[in-house]
Design an enzyme around this catalytic site. Structure first.
Site, short mmCIF file in Angstrom:
data_model
loop_
_atom_site.label_atom_id
_atom_site.label_comp_id
_atom_site.label_asym_id
_atom_site.label_seq_id
_atom_site.Cartn_x
_atom_site.Cartn_y
_atom_site.Cartn_z
N GLU A 174 49.76 -25.77 -11.11
CA GLU A 174 50.23 -26.57 -12.02
C GLU A 174 51.93 -26.19 -12.91
OE1 GLU A 174 47.73 -25.80 -15.83
OE2 GLU A 174 47.30 -27.05 -15.83
N THR A 176 43.46 -20.19 -0.17
CA THR A 176 44.59 -20.35 -1.09
C THR A 176 44.98 -18.69 -1.05
OG1 THR A 176 44.06 -22.35 -2.21
CG2 THR A 176 45.48 -20.93 -3.21
N ARG A 216 36.39 -28.60 0.42
CA ARG A 216 35.35 -28.39 -1.42
C ARG A 216 34.02 -27.01 -1.29
NH1 ARG A 216 39.28 -31.09 -4.01
NH2 ARG A 216 39.55 -32.84 -3.52
N ASP A 236 39.03 -17.31 3.41
CA ASP A 236 39.12 -17.73 2.12
C ASP A 236 40.76 -18.24 2.73
OD1 ASP A 236 39.98 -19.49 0.05
OD2 ASP A 236 41.51 -17.49 -1.22
N LYS A 256 30.42 -20.00 0.21
CA LYS A 256 31.15 -19.13 0.80
C LYS A 256 30.09 -18.00 0.38
CE LYS A 256 35.73 -19.90 -1.17
NZ LYS A 256 36.91 -19.00 -1.95
N GLY A 316 38.83 -25.48 -1.05
CA GLY A 316 38.01 -25.54 -2.08
C GLY A 316 38.81 -27.26 -2.26
N ASP A 317 40.23 -27.51 -0.86
CA ASP A 317 40.87 -28.64 -1.15
C ASP A 317 40.12 -29.56 0.23
OD1 ASP A 317 42.84 -27.06 -1.09
OD2 ASP A 317 43.50 -26.82 0.45
#
Length: 1440
Positions: free
Chosen positions: A680, A524, A996, A522, A1002, A864-865
């Site tokens: 966020e 992040t 993405r 992964d 995964k 997921g970027d």
């Protein structure tokens, strides 16, 4: 079908048999449920006998994870152990010896080794299950407050609780006054890590002091008599009898809770079940929860009460019979983010219930005094329990490889038995008629030679049973357990910041760490810190890059520029607005002494004068140019220009489009943001840093301070269209209050591809500029987000709101309907700009990935970027080299090339000689001249993405990296043909980046490599979305950081930092695999030596399966004579020191390629054992076949010669194992010495036992044995002769064919202080194989390029030449302090471990870790300045 195939199928079925299916039954999910409150059950809930139907009976809240009970432990554990074929074999052998015809010694003595092995394994399994029982008790006996009173009756039926037959103490839960909490990780979290307790199983102390367990919240005083009855009567802490007529809250254990119970949960308490919120302590009925045990996120999330139930705020109101309602819900579901339910007050009045109004089991209530709710789902029906599942049973590759070798030994054993039986039958049949001299009473008249041959064959199974070592399995388990402790106590994998060592949660996979071929990671939180910095932004086509970061002392807590603007914005204290406080309660900060803060009052966020740096945000955002533009746009001479409107709209969107909560620090009075994610928080923090300060949410009113207004502006929040992985965007619908402008605005933020396709036509110049800025941001490795807005006409909104409300109460496909209706409003958007956030890399990530690549491990990163960001992260982490080429495979719309066409085009362009194109079926789906009906046309279509168009890709001297996005993976994983081509292409590349991607994808890519290639895989992650990937891989590694414990609880190994993975694999993995592999083949070897001597004796005993040794020598062969050396080999052998393995990652190749445990090695060792048995037997046999060795003239007794054979065989086996040990430490000397001494002492003592004690076959043997020259000369001659081939082979290999391991060991022996990091810089192992003068000069650096296979266009990769900007901000952003590698490192020196440098654990002796360096000598000093060939060391600049 061949017989071999049938046997294989049968064995696979036997091995895959699930013992649990005999003892447990999986509970099926029930039908959709209705929970009745103050209502009777409907008539259709009962059968004809007035019994409640099983479909309407809810499961208990008791959760049991233990495997055994007192009753089931013995049968279940024995069944699990006898799944091993070796145990079944030894049991059969032991049973045979209970029959007198096959008896050798006492049957009890024969079965003793098997019983010891079974007992030790059972004790280990029992201990592990006791820990599970303790964890279950911690969960099930935790307490919470449940409604009680005579008027309250819960009609919902429940199943009875299960009995585990383990007594537990149900404690009265009371916090001691003055108890302190530890900083950082709680003791509960540490216990979970070490004992593997389930996430919700850590009880938290409720802030409650009433020992009676009774609480009244209606303000009435309890009378003395009634209080005395409550304390002493049956209605005590753990009884559910209603001893009080008044409604009250009673402390009740979790396992006694029922569906439909009213519960009251206090601040900092864990949620005991899935609970619907009725009311909270907040005036606006909002509750804040921490969900890190559920989804891995540490940020607080808000939940709200059902508006129709907010009046249920006391026990009396909850027990009021007038408050009747029903909850209709879905059947239990595993989806953590989906719940379709409805509240039914009357037959027609239905109100929607979703996840926003439910507290899930496993979460923790924070910053909220209390919550009252109704239990909806309990026990196995709760989402966390349904998602936990059983961790898949993983078997190491070594254990799987060992099974065929055990079968080979069983086949050899069977062949030996058959030969003995046949030859014995033939001999008996031949010599019976000739009146051959048999032993007395050995033959009878009615003997059948064929039956005797069968009995001899069975007896041979007993004689040669040691060919399958019974102690091998228990030895391996013991060795692996100690190896897990070595990992735990390794100080160099201890993270002092969080006081976290590396934990081995699975003890049987240590050797798998040494064979990893693919790593799936992964990004992040795994490669990055998950700590954000707002770096840059693009507003109205203009980019703001941010000022250089200030010094650390300037960045602490003071933000003078923001403070001034805040004070300016809050001068007007009489601005209109609601009187109530913010929806966010401040976090409890303890007692402080700040003079300006009233400790008794609830701080108002609208009155805060400073903004505190949010958690997960590393620094404030400053930009002088932006500040000047905002001042110009908001000053007295401000112009109503387009850019001024864009500035205001951009920052207002950032400040309002979110779910961030506000609070005020009670100690400092600073405004603080609590976000669900760090990115966020960084966005809202950046808006506050430039003056757009979000002041909190009061019910549906948002408060905002801006530089464009002197007063606090108010906005009515009409709708929130939440973000999810499918929508990839979030929107809010707002209307400004207190202003003539009553327009409705839609503010949206999301992924650039999603936002751009929803923009209104026009504005191409601004779109183009923003696209260019997005590409630049992504190239710098920054996470991007695009902002847009739209003015919604009132009529359109009201029509849309009706449809949205109908969809939100639907029980069928609610999410799909909301998704479709939300998209109806999100169109014709106007672009505002884009943001760029940096997620900093963890320390040492680039070095770790670079060294793992040198070790030959292929790394796949799943993120997921967006694609450009993923490529930039690949460069910053060294996953993509500066000279590498990049292949891009993208899924898209109808204008892009099909994924299969892109894959095939990549193979044709980059790997035409790989042979993939020649495989059958590759071109079947392609549309060509010969195949006009193919599914995918060969074409090049321009998608309009011009920023990646370039040239010369594929001609770079580096390797190739494949980049695939999630949409393309969706196609590529859909069928076998796509999978096959994707796998073939990926195996040709050095690395793969998947962007993405979803959590399911995964796991699918891990299974693709695991099943498609059969390669050893490792998955590493830190969040709940990585669990499926971690469980799918052969070895799962969880990072125990700030993202919760779900990934750790599902993993096999838990580390605190990604950089520790290098040492875990290159050192502990290499050592464990080499130790275990070497130990197993030596185990088989030492047994074949003993069995070989017995086998050759059959020639001289008419193949009657007789023993040549006295039986105790055979009985103790595996338990005493030869066990210690192989165990010490498995524990302490070290072919290369740890610092050498870390400095030269290429050495991992020997381990990765499985060189330490192969069938070839097995055959070699078995052959060598047979040779040694032949030398020992025949040499000593013919020695003692001469005239008598005794001085008295009597013939030699058989046990004189055989005892010599036994001693010689034990000494040869012991010394042979010692020769195979690479590092001789004190443990090795002790093990070899004690074994040799043991058999000599035993022989002397056992031979001297007189018959008055007990009869022995070799009494007096020492009198003849130790005085015989044959004995001494035979042993002295046999041992060198038996060991000579092994010694000669090792010497020959070392001189003429040295391996990399041999070469490095020799250099380390000559110079213990040699700096192997310099050797790595000068070319690695290749430099050690030739003279430094032949080392090639440093190559000219090339700029990498990439090809987008969806467009067929090439692009030169700009912005990645980090060497040209060594002091630039990009390098400092993308690499951490530990990631800056100097060309010339300090020499690797031996580390002296200080006891104070780590937690107070025991440390391993230096002799175990590495050899002591010798004292300084002229030879060593000479070698410091010259290499092994006499040349001076090469300059560091001559490398590469």
């Amino acid at each position: 079908m061949s017989p071999f195939h049938s046997i294989t199928v049968w064995y696979n079925k036997f091995a895959d048999f699930n013992v649990e299916s005999l003892f447990t039954r999986k509970r099926l999910a029930g039908p959709p449920r209705s929970v009745f409150v103050h209502q009777s059950l409907p008539a259709d809930y009962y059968d004809q006998k007035q019994r409640i139907l099983k479909d309407h009976v809810f499961c208990t809240n008791q959760v049991i994870t233990s495997k055994y009970t007192v009753i089931t432990f013995l049968p279940r554990n024995l069944l699990e152990q006898f799944r091993r074929i070796a145990n079944v074999f030894f049991l059969a052998i032991a049973i045979l010896q209970f029959f007198s015809i096959f008896s050798t010694v006492s049957p009890g003595l024969v079965i003793l080794p098997l019983l010891v092995v079974l007992a030790i394994t059972a004790v280990k399994d029992g201990y592990e299950d006791i820990k599970r029982h303790q964890s279950d008790r911690a969960v099930n006996y935790s307490v919470t407050r449940v409604l009680a009173g005579e008027e309250w009756v819960n009609p919902n039926p429940m199943e009875p609780k299960s009995k585990t037959f383990v007594k537990g103490f149900k404690p009265r839960f009371r916090r001691k006054k003055g108890a302190k909490k530890t900083k950082g990780q709680s003791a509960g979290e540490v216990e979970m890590l070490e004992a593997g307790a389930p996430p919700e199983g850590i009880p938290t102390d409720p802030n409650y002091e009433d020992v009676s367990g009774i609480e009244y919240d209606d303000g009435e005083v309890v009378e003395g008599t009634e209080a005395h009855h409550i304390l002493l009567g049956e209605g005590g802490l753990l009884h559910r009898h209603h001893s009080s007529t008044r409604p009250h809250w009673r402390l009740t254990t979790w396992e006694d809770m029922k569906v439909g119970d009213f519960v009251k949960i206090m601040n900092n308490e864990s949620i005991p079940a899935d609970v619907l919120i009725c009311a909270t302590s907040e005036e606006e009925n909002v509750a804040f929860i921490e969900t890190k045990n559920l989804d891995g996120e540490t940020n607080l999330k808000s939940r709200s009460a059902v508006p129709q139930l907010t009046h249920l705020r006391t026990a009396r109101a909850c027990s009021d019979l007038d408050n009747t309602f029903r909850i209709d819900g879905d059947r239990p579901d595993t989806n953590l983010y989906k719940l379709n339910a409805a509240l039914v007050l009357d037959q027609e009045d239905k109100y929607p219930i979703d996840m926003q109004q439910v507290l899930l089991r496993g979460t923790v209530l924070r910053n909220t005094d209390w919550v009252i709710g109704v239990v909806m789902y309990t026990g196995e029906d709760t989402k966390i329990v349904m998602n936990s599942g059983d961790t898949p049973s993983k078997r190491s590759k070594v254990e799987r490889q060992m099974n065929p070798q055990v079968f080979i030994n069983l086949i050899i054993l069977a062949a030996m038995a058959i030969v003995c039986g046949i030859v014995d039958a033939v001999l008996e049949q031949r010599y019976f008629s000739q009146n051959a001299p048999w032993e007395f009473r050995a033959t009878q008249d009615d003997d059948n030679p064929h039956i005797n041959g069968l009995i001899t064959a069975i007896y041979a199974l007993i004689t040669f049973q040691n060919i399958v070592p019974i102690s091998l399995y228990i030895s391996i388990e013991g060795v692996r357990t100690v190896q897990a402790l070595f990992i735990y106590f390794d100080r160099e994998m201890f993270y002092a910041k969080t006081d976290q060592p590396t934990l081995a949660r699975s003890w049987n996979l240590s050797d798998d760490l040494g064979q990893i071929e693919y790593i799936f990671s992964d990004k992040t939180g795994t490669l990055t810190q998950n700590a954000m910095v707002f770096r840059e932004c693009s507003i109205g086509g203009k980019a703001y890059r941010g000022d250089p970061p200030p010094d650390e002392d300037e960045e602490i807590t003071k933000i003078e520029e923001v403070d001034i603007s805040v004070e300016h914005l809050t001068k007007d204290k009489d601005s209109p607005g609601p009187d109530s406080a913010s929806s966010s309660r401040p976090s409890s900060g303890g007692e402080g002494s700040h003079p300006s803060v009233d400790k008794l009052a609830v701080p108002d966020p609208k009155e805060a004068t400073t903004v505190k740096l949010s958690n997960g945000v590393l620094q404030h955002f400053r930009d002088s140019e932006l500040k000047a533009d905002i001042d110009d746009a908001s000053g007295e001479n401000a112009s109503n220009s387009a850019h001024a409107r864009n500035l205001n709209g951009f920052w207002q969107t950032l400040a309002l489009c979110h779910t961030v909560l506000t609070s005020v620090d009670r100690e400092t009075g600073e405004l603080e943001y609590k976000a669900q994610s760090p990115d966020e928080a960084a966005l809202v923090q950046a808006a506050a840093d430039v003056g757009f300060i979000f002041r909190g949410r009061d019910r549906d009113v948002l408060s905002l301070s801006t530089p464009f207004s002197d007063s606090i502006e108010q906005f009515e929040l009409l709708n929130v269209l939440e973000f999810n992985s499918t929508r990839k965007r979030m929107s809010v619908v707002i209307r400004k209050l207190g202003d003539d402008d009553k327009r409705i605005f839609l503010l949206t933020k999301g992924a650039d591809n999603v936002i751009f396709e929803r923009l209104i036509r026009g504005g191409d110049e601004m779109k183009k500029a923003t696209e260019d800025h997005l590409a630049e941001f992504a190239s710098d490795g920054l996470r991007t987000l695009t902002l847009a807005f739209r003015v919604v006409p009132d009529e359109e909104y009201h029509e849309w709101a009706k449809r949205y409300a109908e969809a939100s109460v639907s029980l069928d496909n609610r999410e799909e309907q909301i998704f479709a209706i939300s998209a109806e409003l999100e169109h014709d958007l106007r672009l505002l700009g884009a943001t760029a956030i940096e997620d900093r890399l963890q320390d040492g990530v680039p070095e770790t990935i670079a060294d793992l690549k040198i070790a030959g491990i292929k790394i796949w990163v799943a993120t997921g970027d967006k694609l450009e960001t993923a490529i930039a992260i690949g460069h910053s982490t060294n996953l993509i080299g500066r000279e590498d080429n990049i292949i891009i495979i993208r899924g898209g719309d109808d204008n892009s090339r099909p994924v299969y066409s892109q894959l095939l085009g990549a193979v044709e362009e980059f790997f035409p000689e790989s042979g993939i194109l020649k495989e059958a079926g590759i071109h079947e789906n392609m549309q060509t001249v010969s195949n006009p009906h193919g599914q995918y046309p060969l074409q090049r279509v321009n998608t309009g993405v011009t920023d990646i168009v370039g040239r010369d890709n594929g001609n770079r001297p580096g390797g190739t990296v494949l980049v695939v996005d999630g949409a393309a993976l969706g196609y590529a994983l859909a069928d076998e043909q796509h999978k096959h081509l994707l796998l073939k292409l990926a195996t040709q590349c050095e690395a793969v980046i998947c962007c993405r991607v979803s959590p399911l994808q995964k796991a699918l890519i891990v299974k693709l490599v695991k099943d498609g290639l059969g390669s050893m895989t490792l998955a590493i992650g830190d969040g709940a979305n990585d669990v499926s990937m971690i469980q799918a891989a052969h070895v799962g590694v969880g990072i125990s950081g700030a993202e919760g414990l779900q990934a750790v609880n599902s993993s096999d190994y838990a580390i605190a930092q990604f950089r520790f993975l290098k040492r875990l694999l290159l050192v502990h993995g290499h050592w464990s695999y080499s130790r275990n592999g070497n130990m197993i083949v030596n185990f088989f070897y030492k047994n074949i030596v003993c069995i070989g001597v017995l086998w050759w004796f059959q020639i001289y005993c008419a193949w009657s399966s007789q023993y040549v040794f006295e039986y105790t020598y055979l009985l103790f062969w595996n338990s005493f004579w030869t066990i210690a050396p192989v165990v010490v080999m498995g524990l302490f052998d070290r072919n290369v020191d740890d610092h050498v393995l870390m400095a030269l990652p290429e050495l991992y190749r020997h381990s990765r390629q499985g060189e330490y445990f192969t069938m070839r090695l097995f055959v070699i060792y078995m052959t060598e054992g047979l040779y040694q048995a032949t030398v020992i037997f025949f040499f000593l046999l013919y020695t003692y076949f001469t005239n008598t060795t005794r001085t008295d003239g009597y013939n030699t007794y058989i046990y004189e010669g055989s005892t010599t054979m036994a001693i010689a065989a034990a000494m040869v086996a012991t010394l042979f194992v010692g020769i195979n040990i690479s590092t001789w430490t004190s443990w090795v000397f002790w093990a070899l010495g004690i074994e040799i001494a043991f058999i000599w002492v035993y022989t002397a003592v056992y031979s001297a036992i007189t018959p008055s004690w007990f009869t022995t076959p070799i009494y007096g043997n020492n009198h003849y044995l130790f005085l015989s020259a044959y004995f001494w000369l035979g042993i002295l001659f046999v041992i060198p002769l038996a060991l000579m081939p092994r010694v000669a082979a090792k010497v020959y290999k070392f001189i003429f064919f040295p391996s990399d391991i041999d070469r490095v060991r020799y250099l380390h022996k000559l110079d213990p202080n040699r700096d192997f990091t310099r050797d790595q810089q000068n070319g690695g192992l290749k430099n050690l194989q030739r003279s430094p003068s032949s080392i090639r000069r440093q190559r000219t650096s090339f700029v990498g390029s990439r090809t987008d296979m969806s467009t067929g266009m090439r692009s030169v990769s700009h912005g990645f030449d980090f060497a040209q900007e060594d002091s630039g901000p990009a390098l400092r952003r993308l690499q951490s302090n530990l990631s800056e590698r100097n060309i010339e490192r300090q020499p690797t020196k031996r580390r002296r471990m200080h006891a104070s440098s780590l937690v107070p654990h025991f440390s391993l002796p230096r002799s175990i870790r590495r050899k002591k360096p010798p004292m300084s000598s002229p030879l060593r000093d000479e070698l410091v300045n010259h290499d092994d060939e006499g040349h001076p060391p090469a300059s560091p600049n001559s490398s590469q």
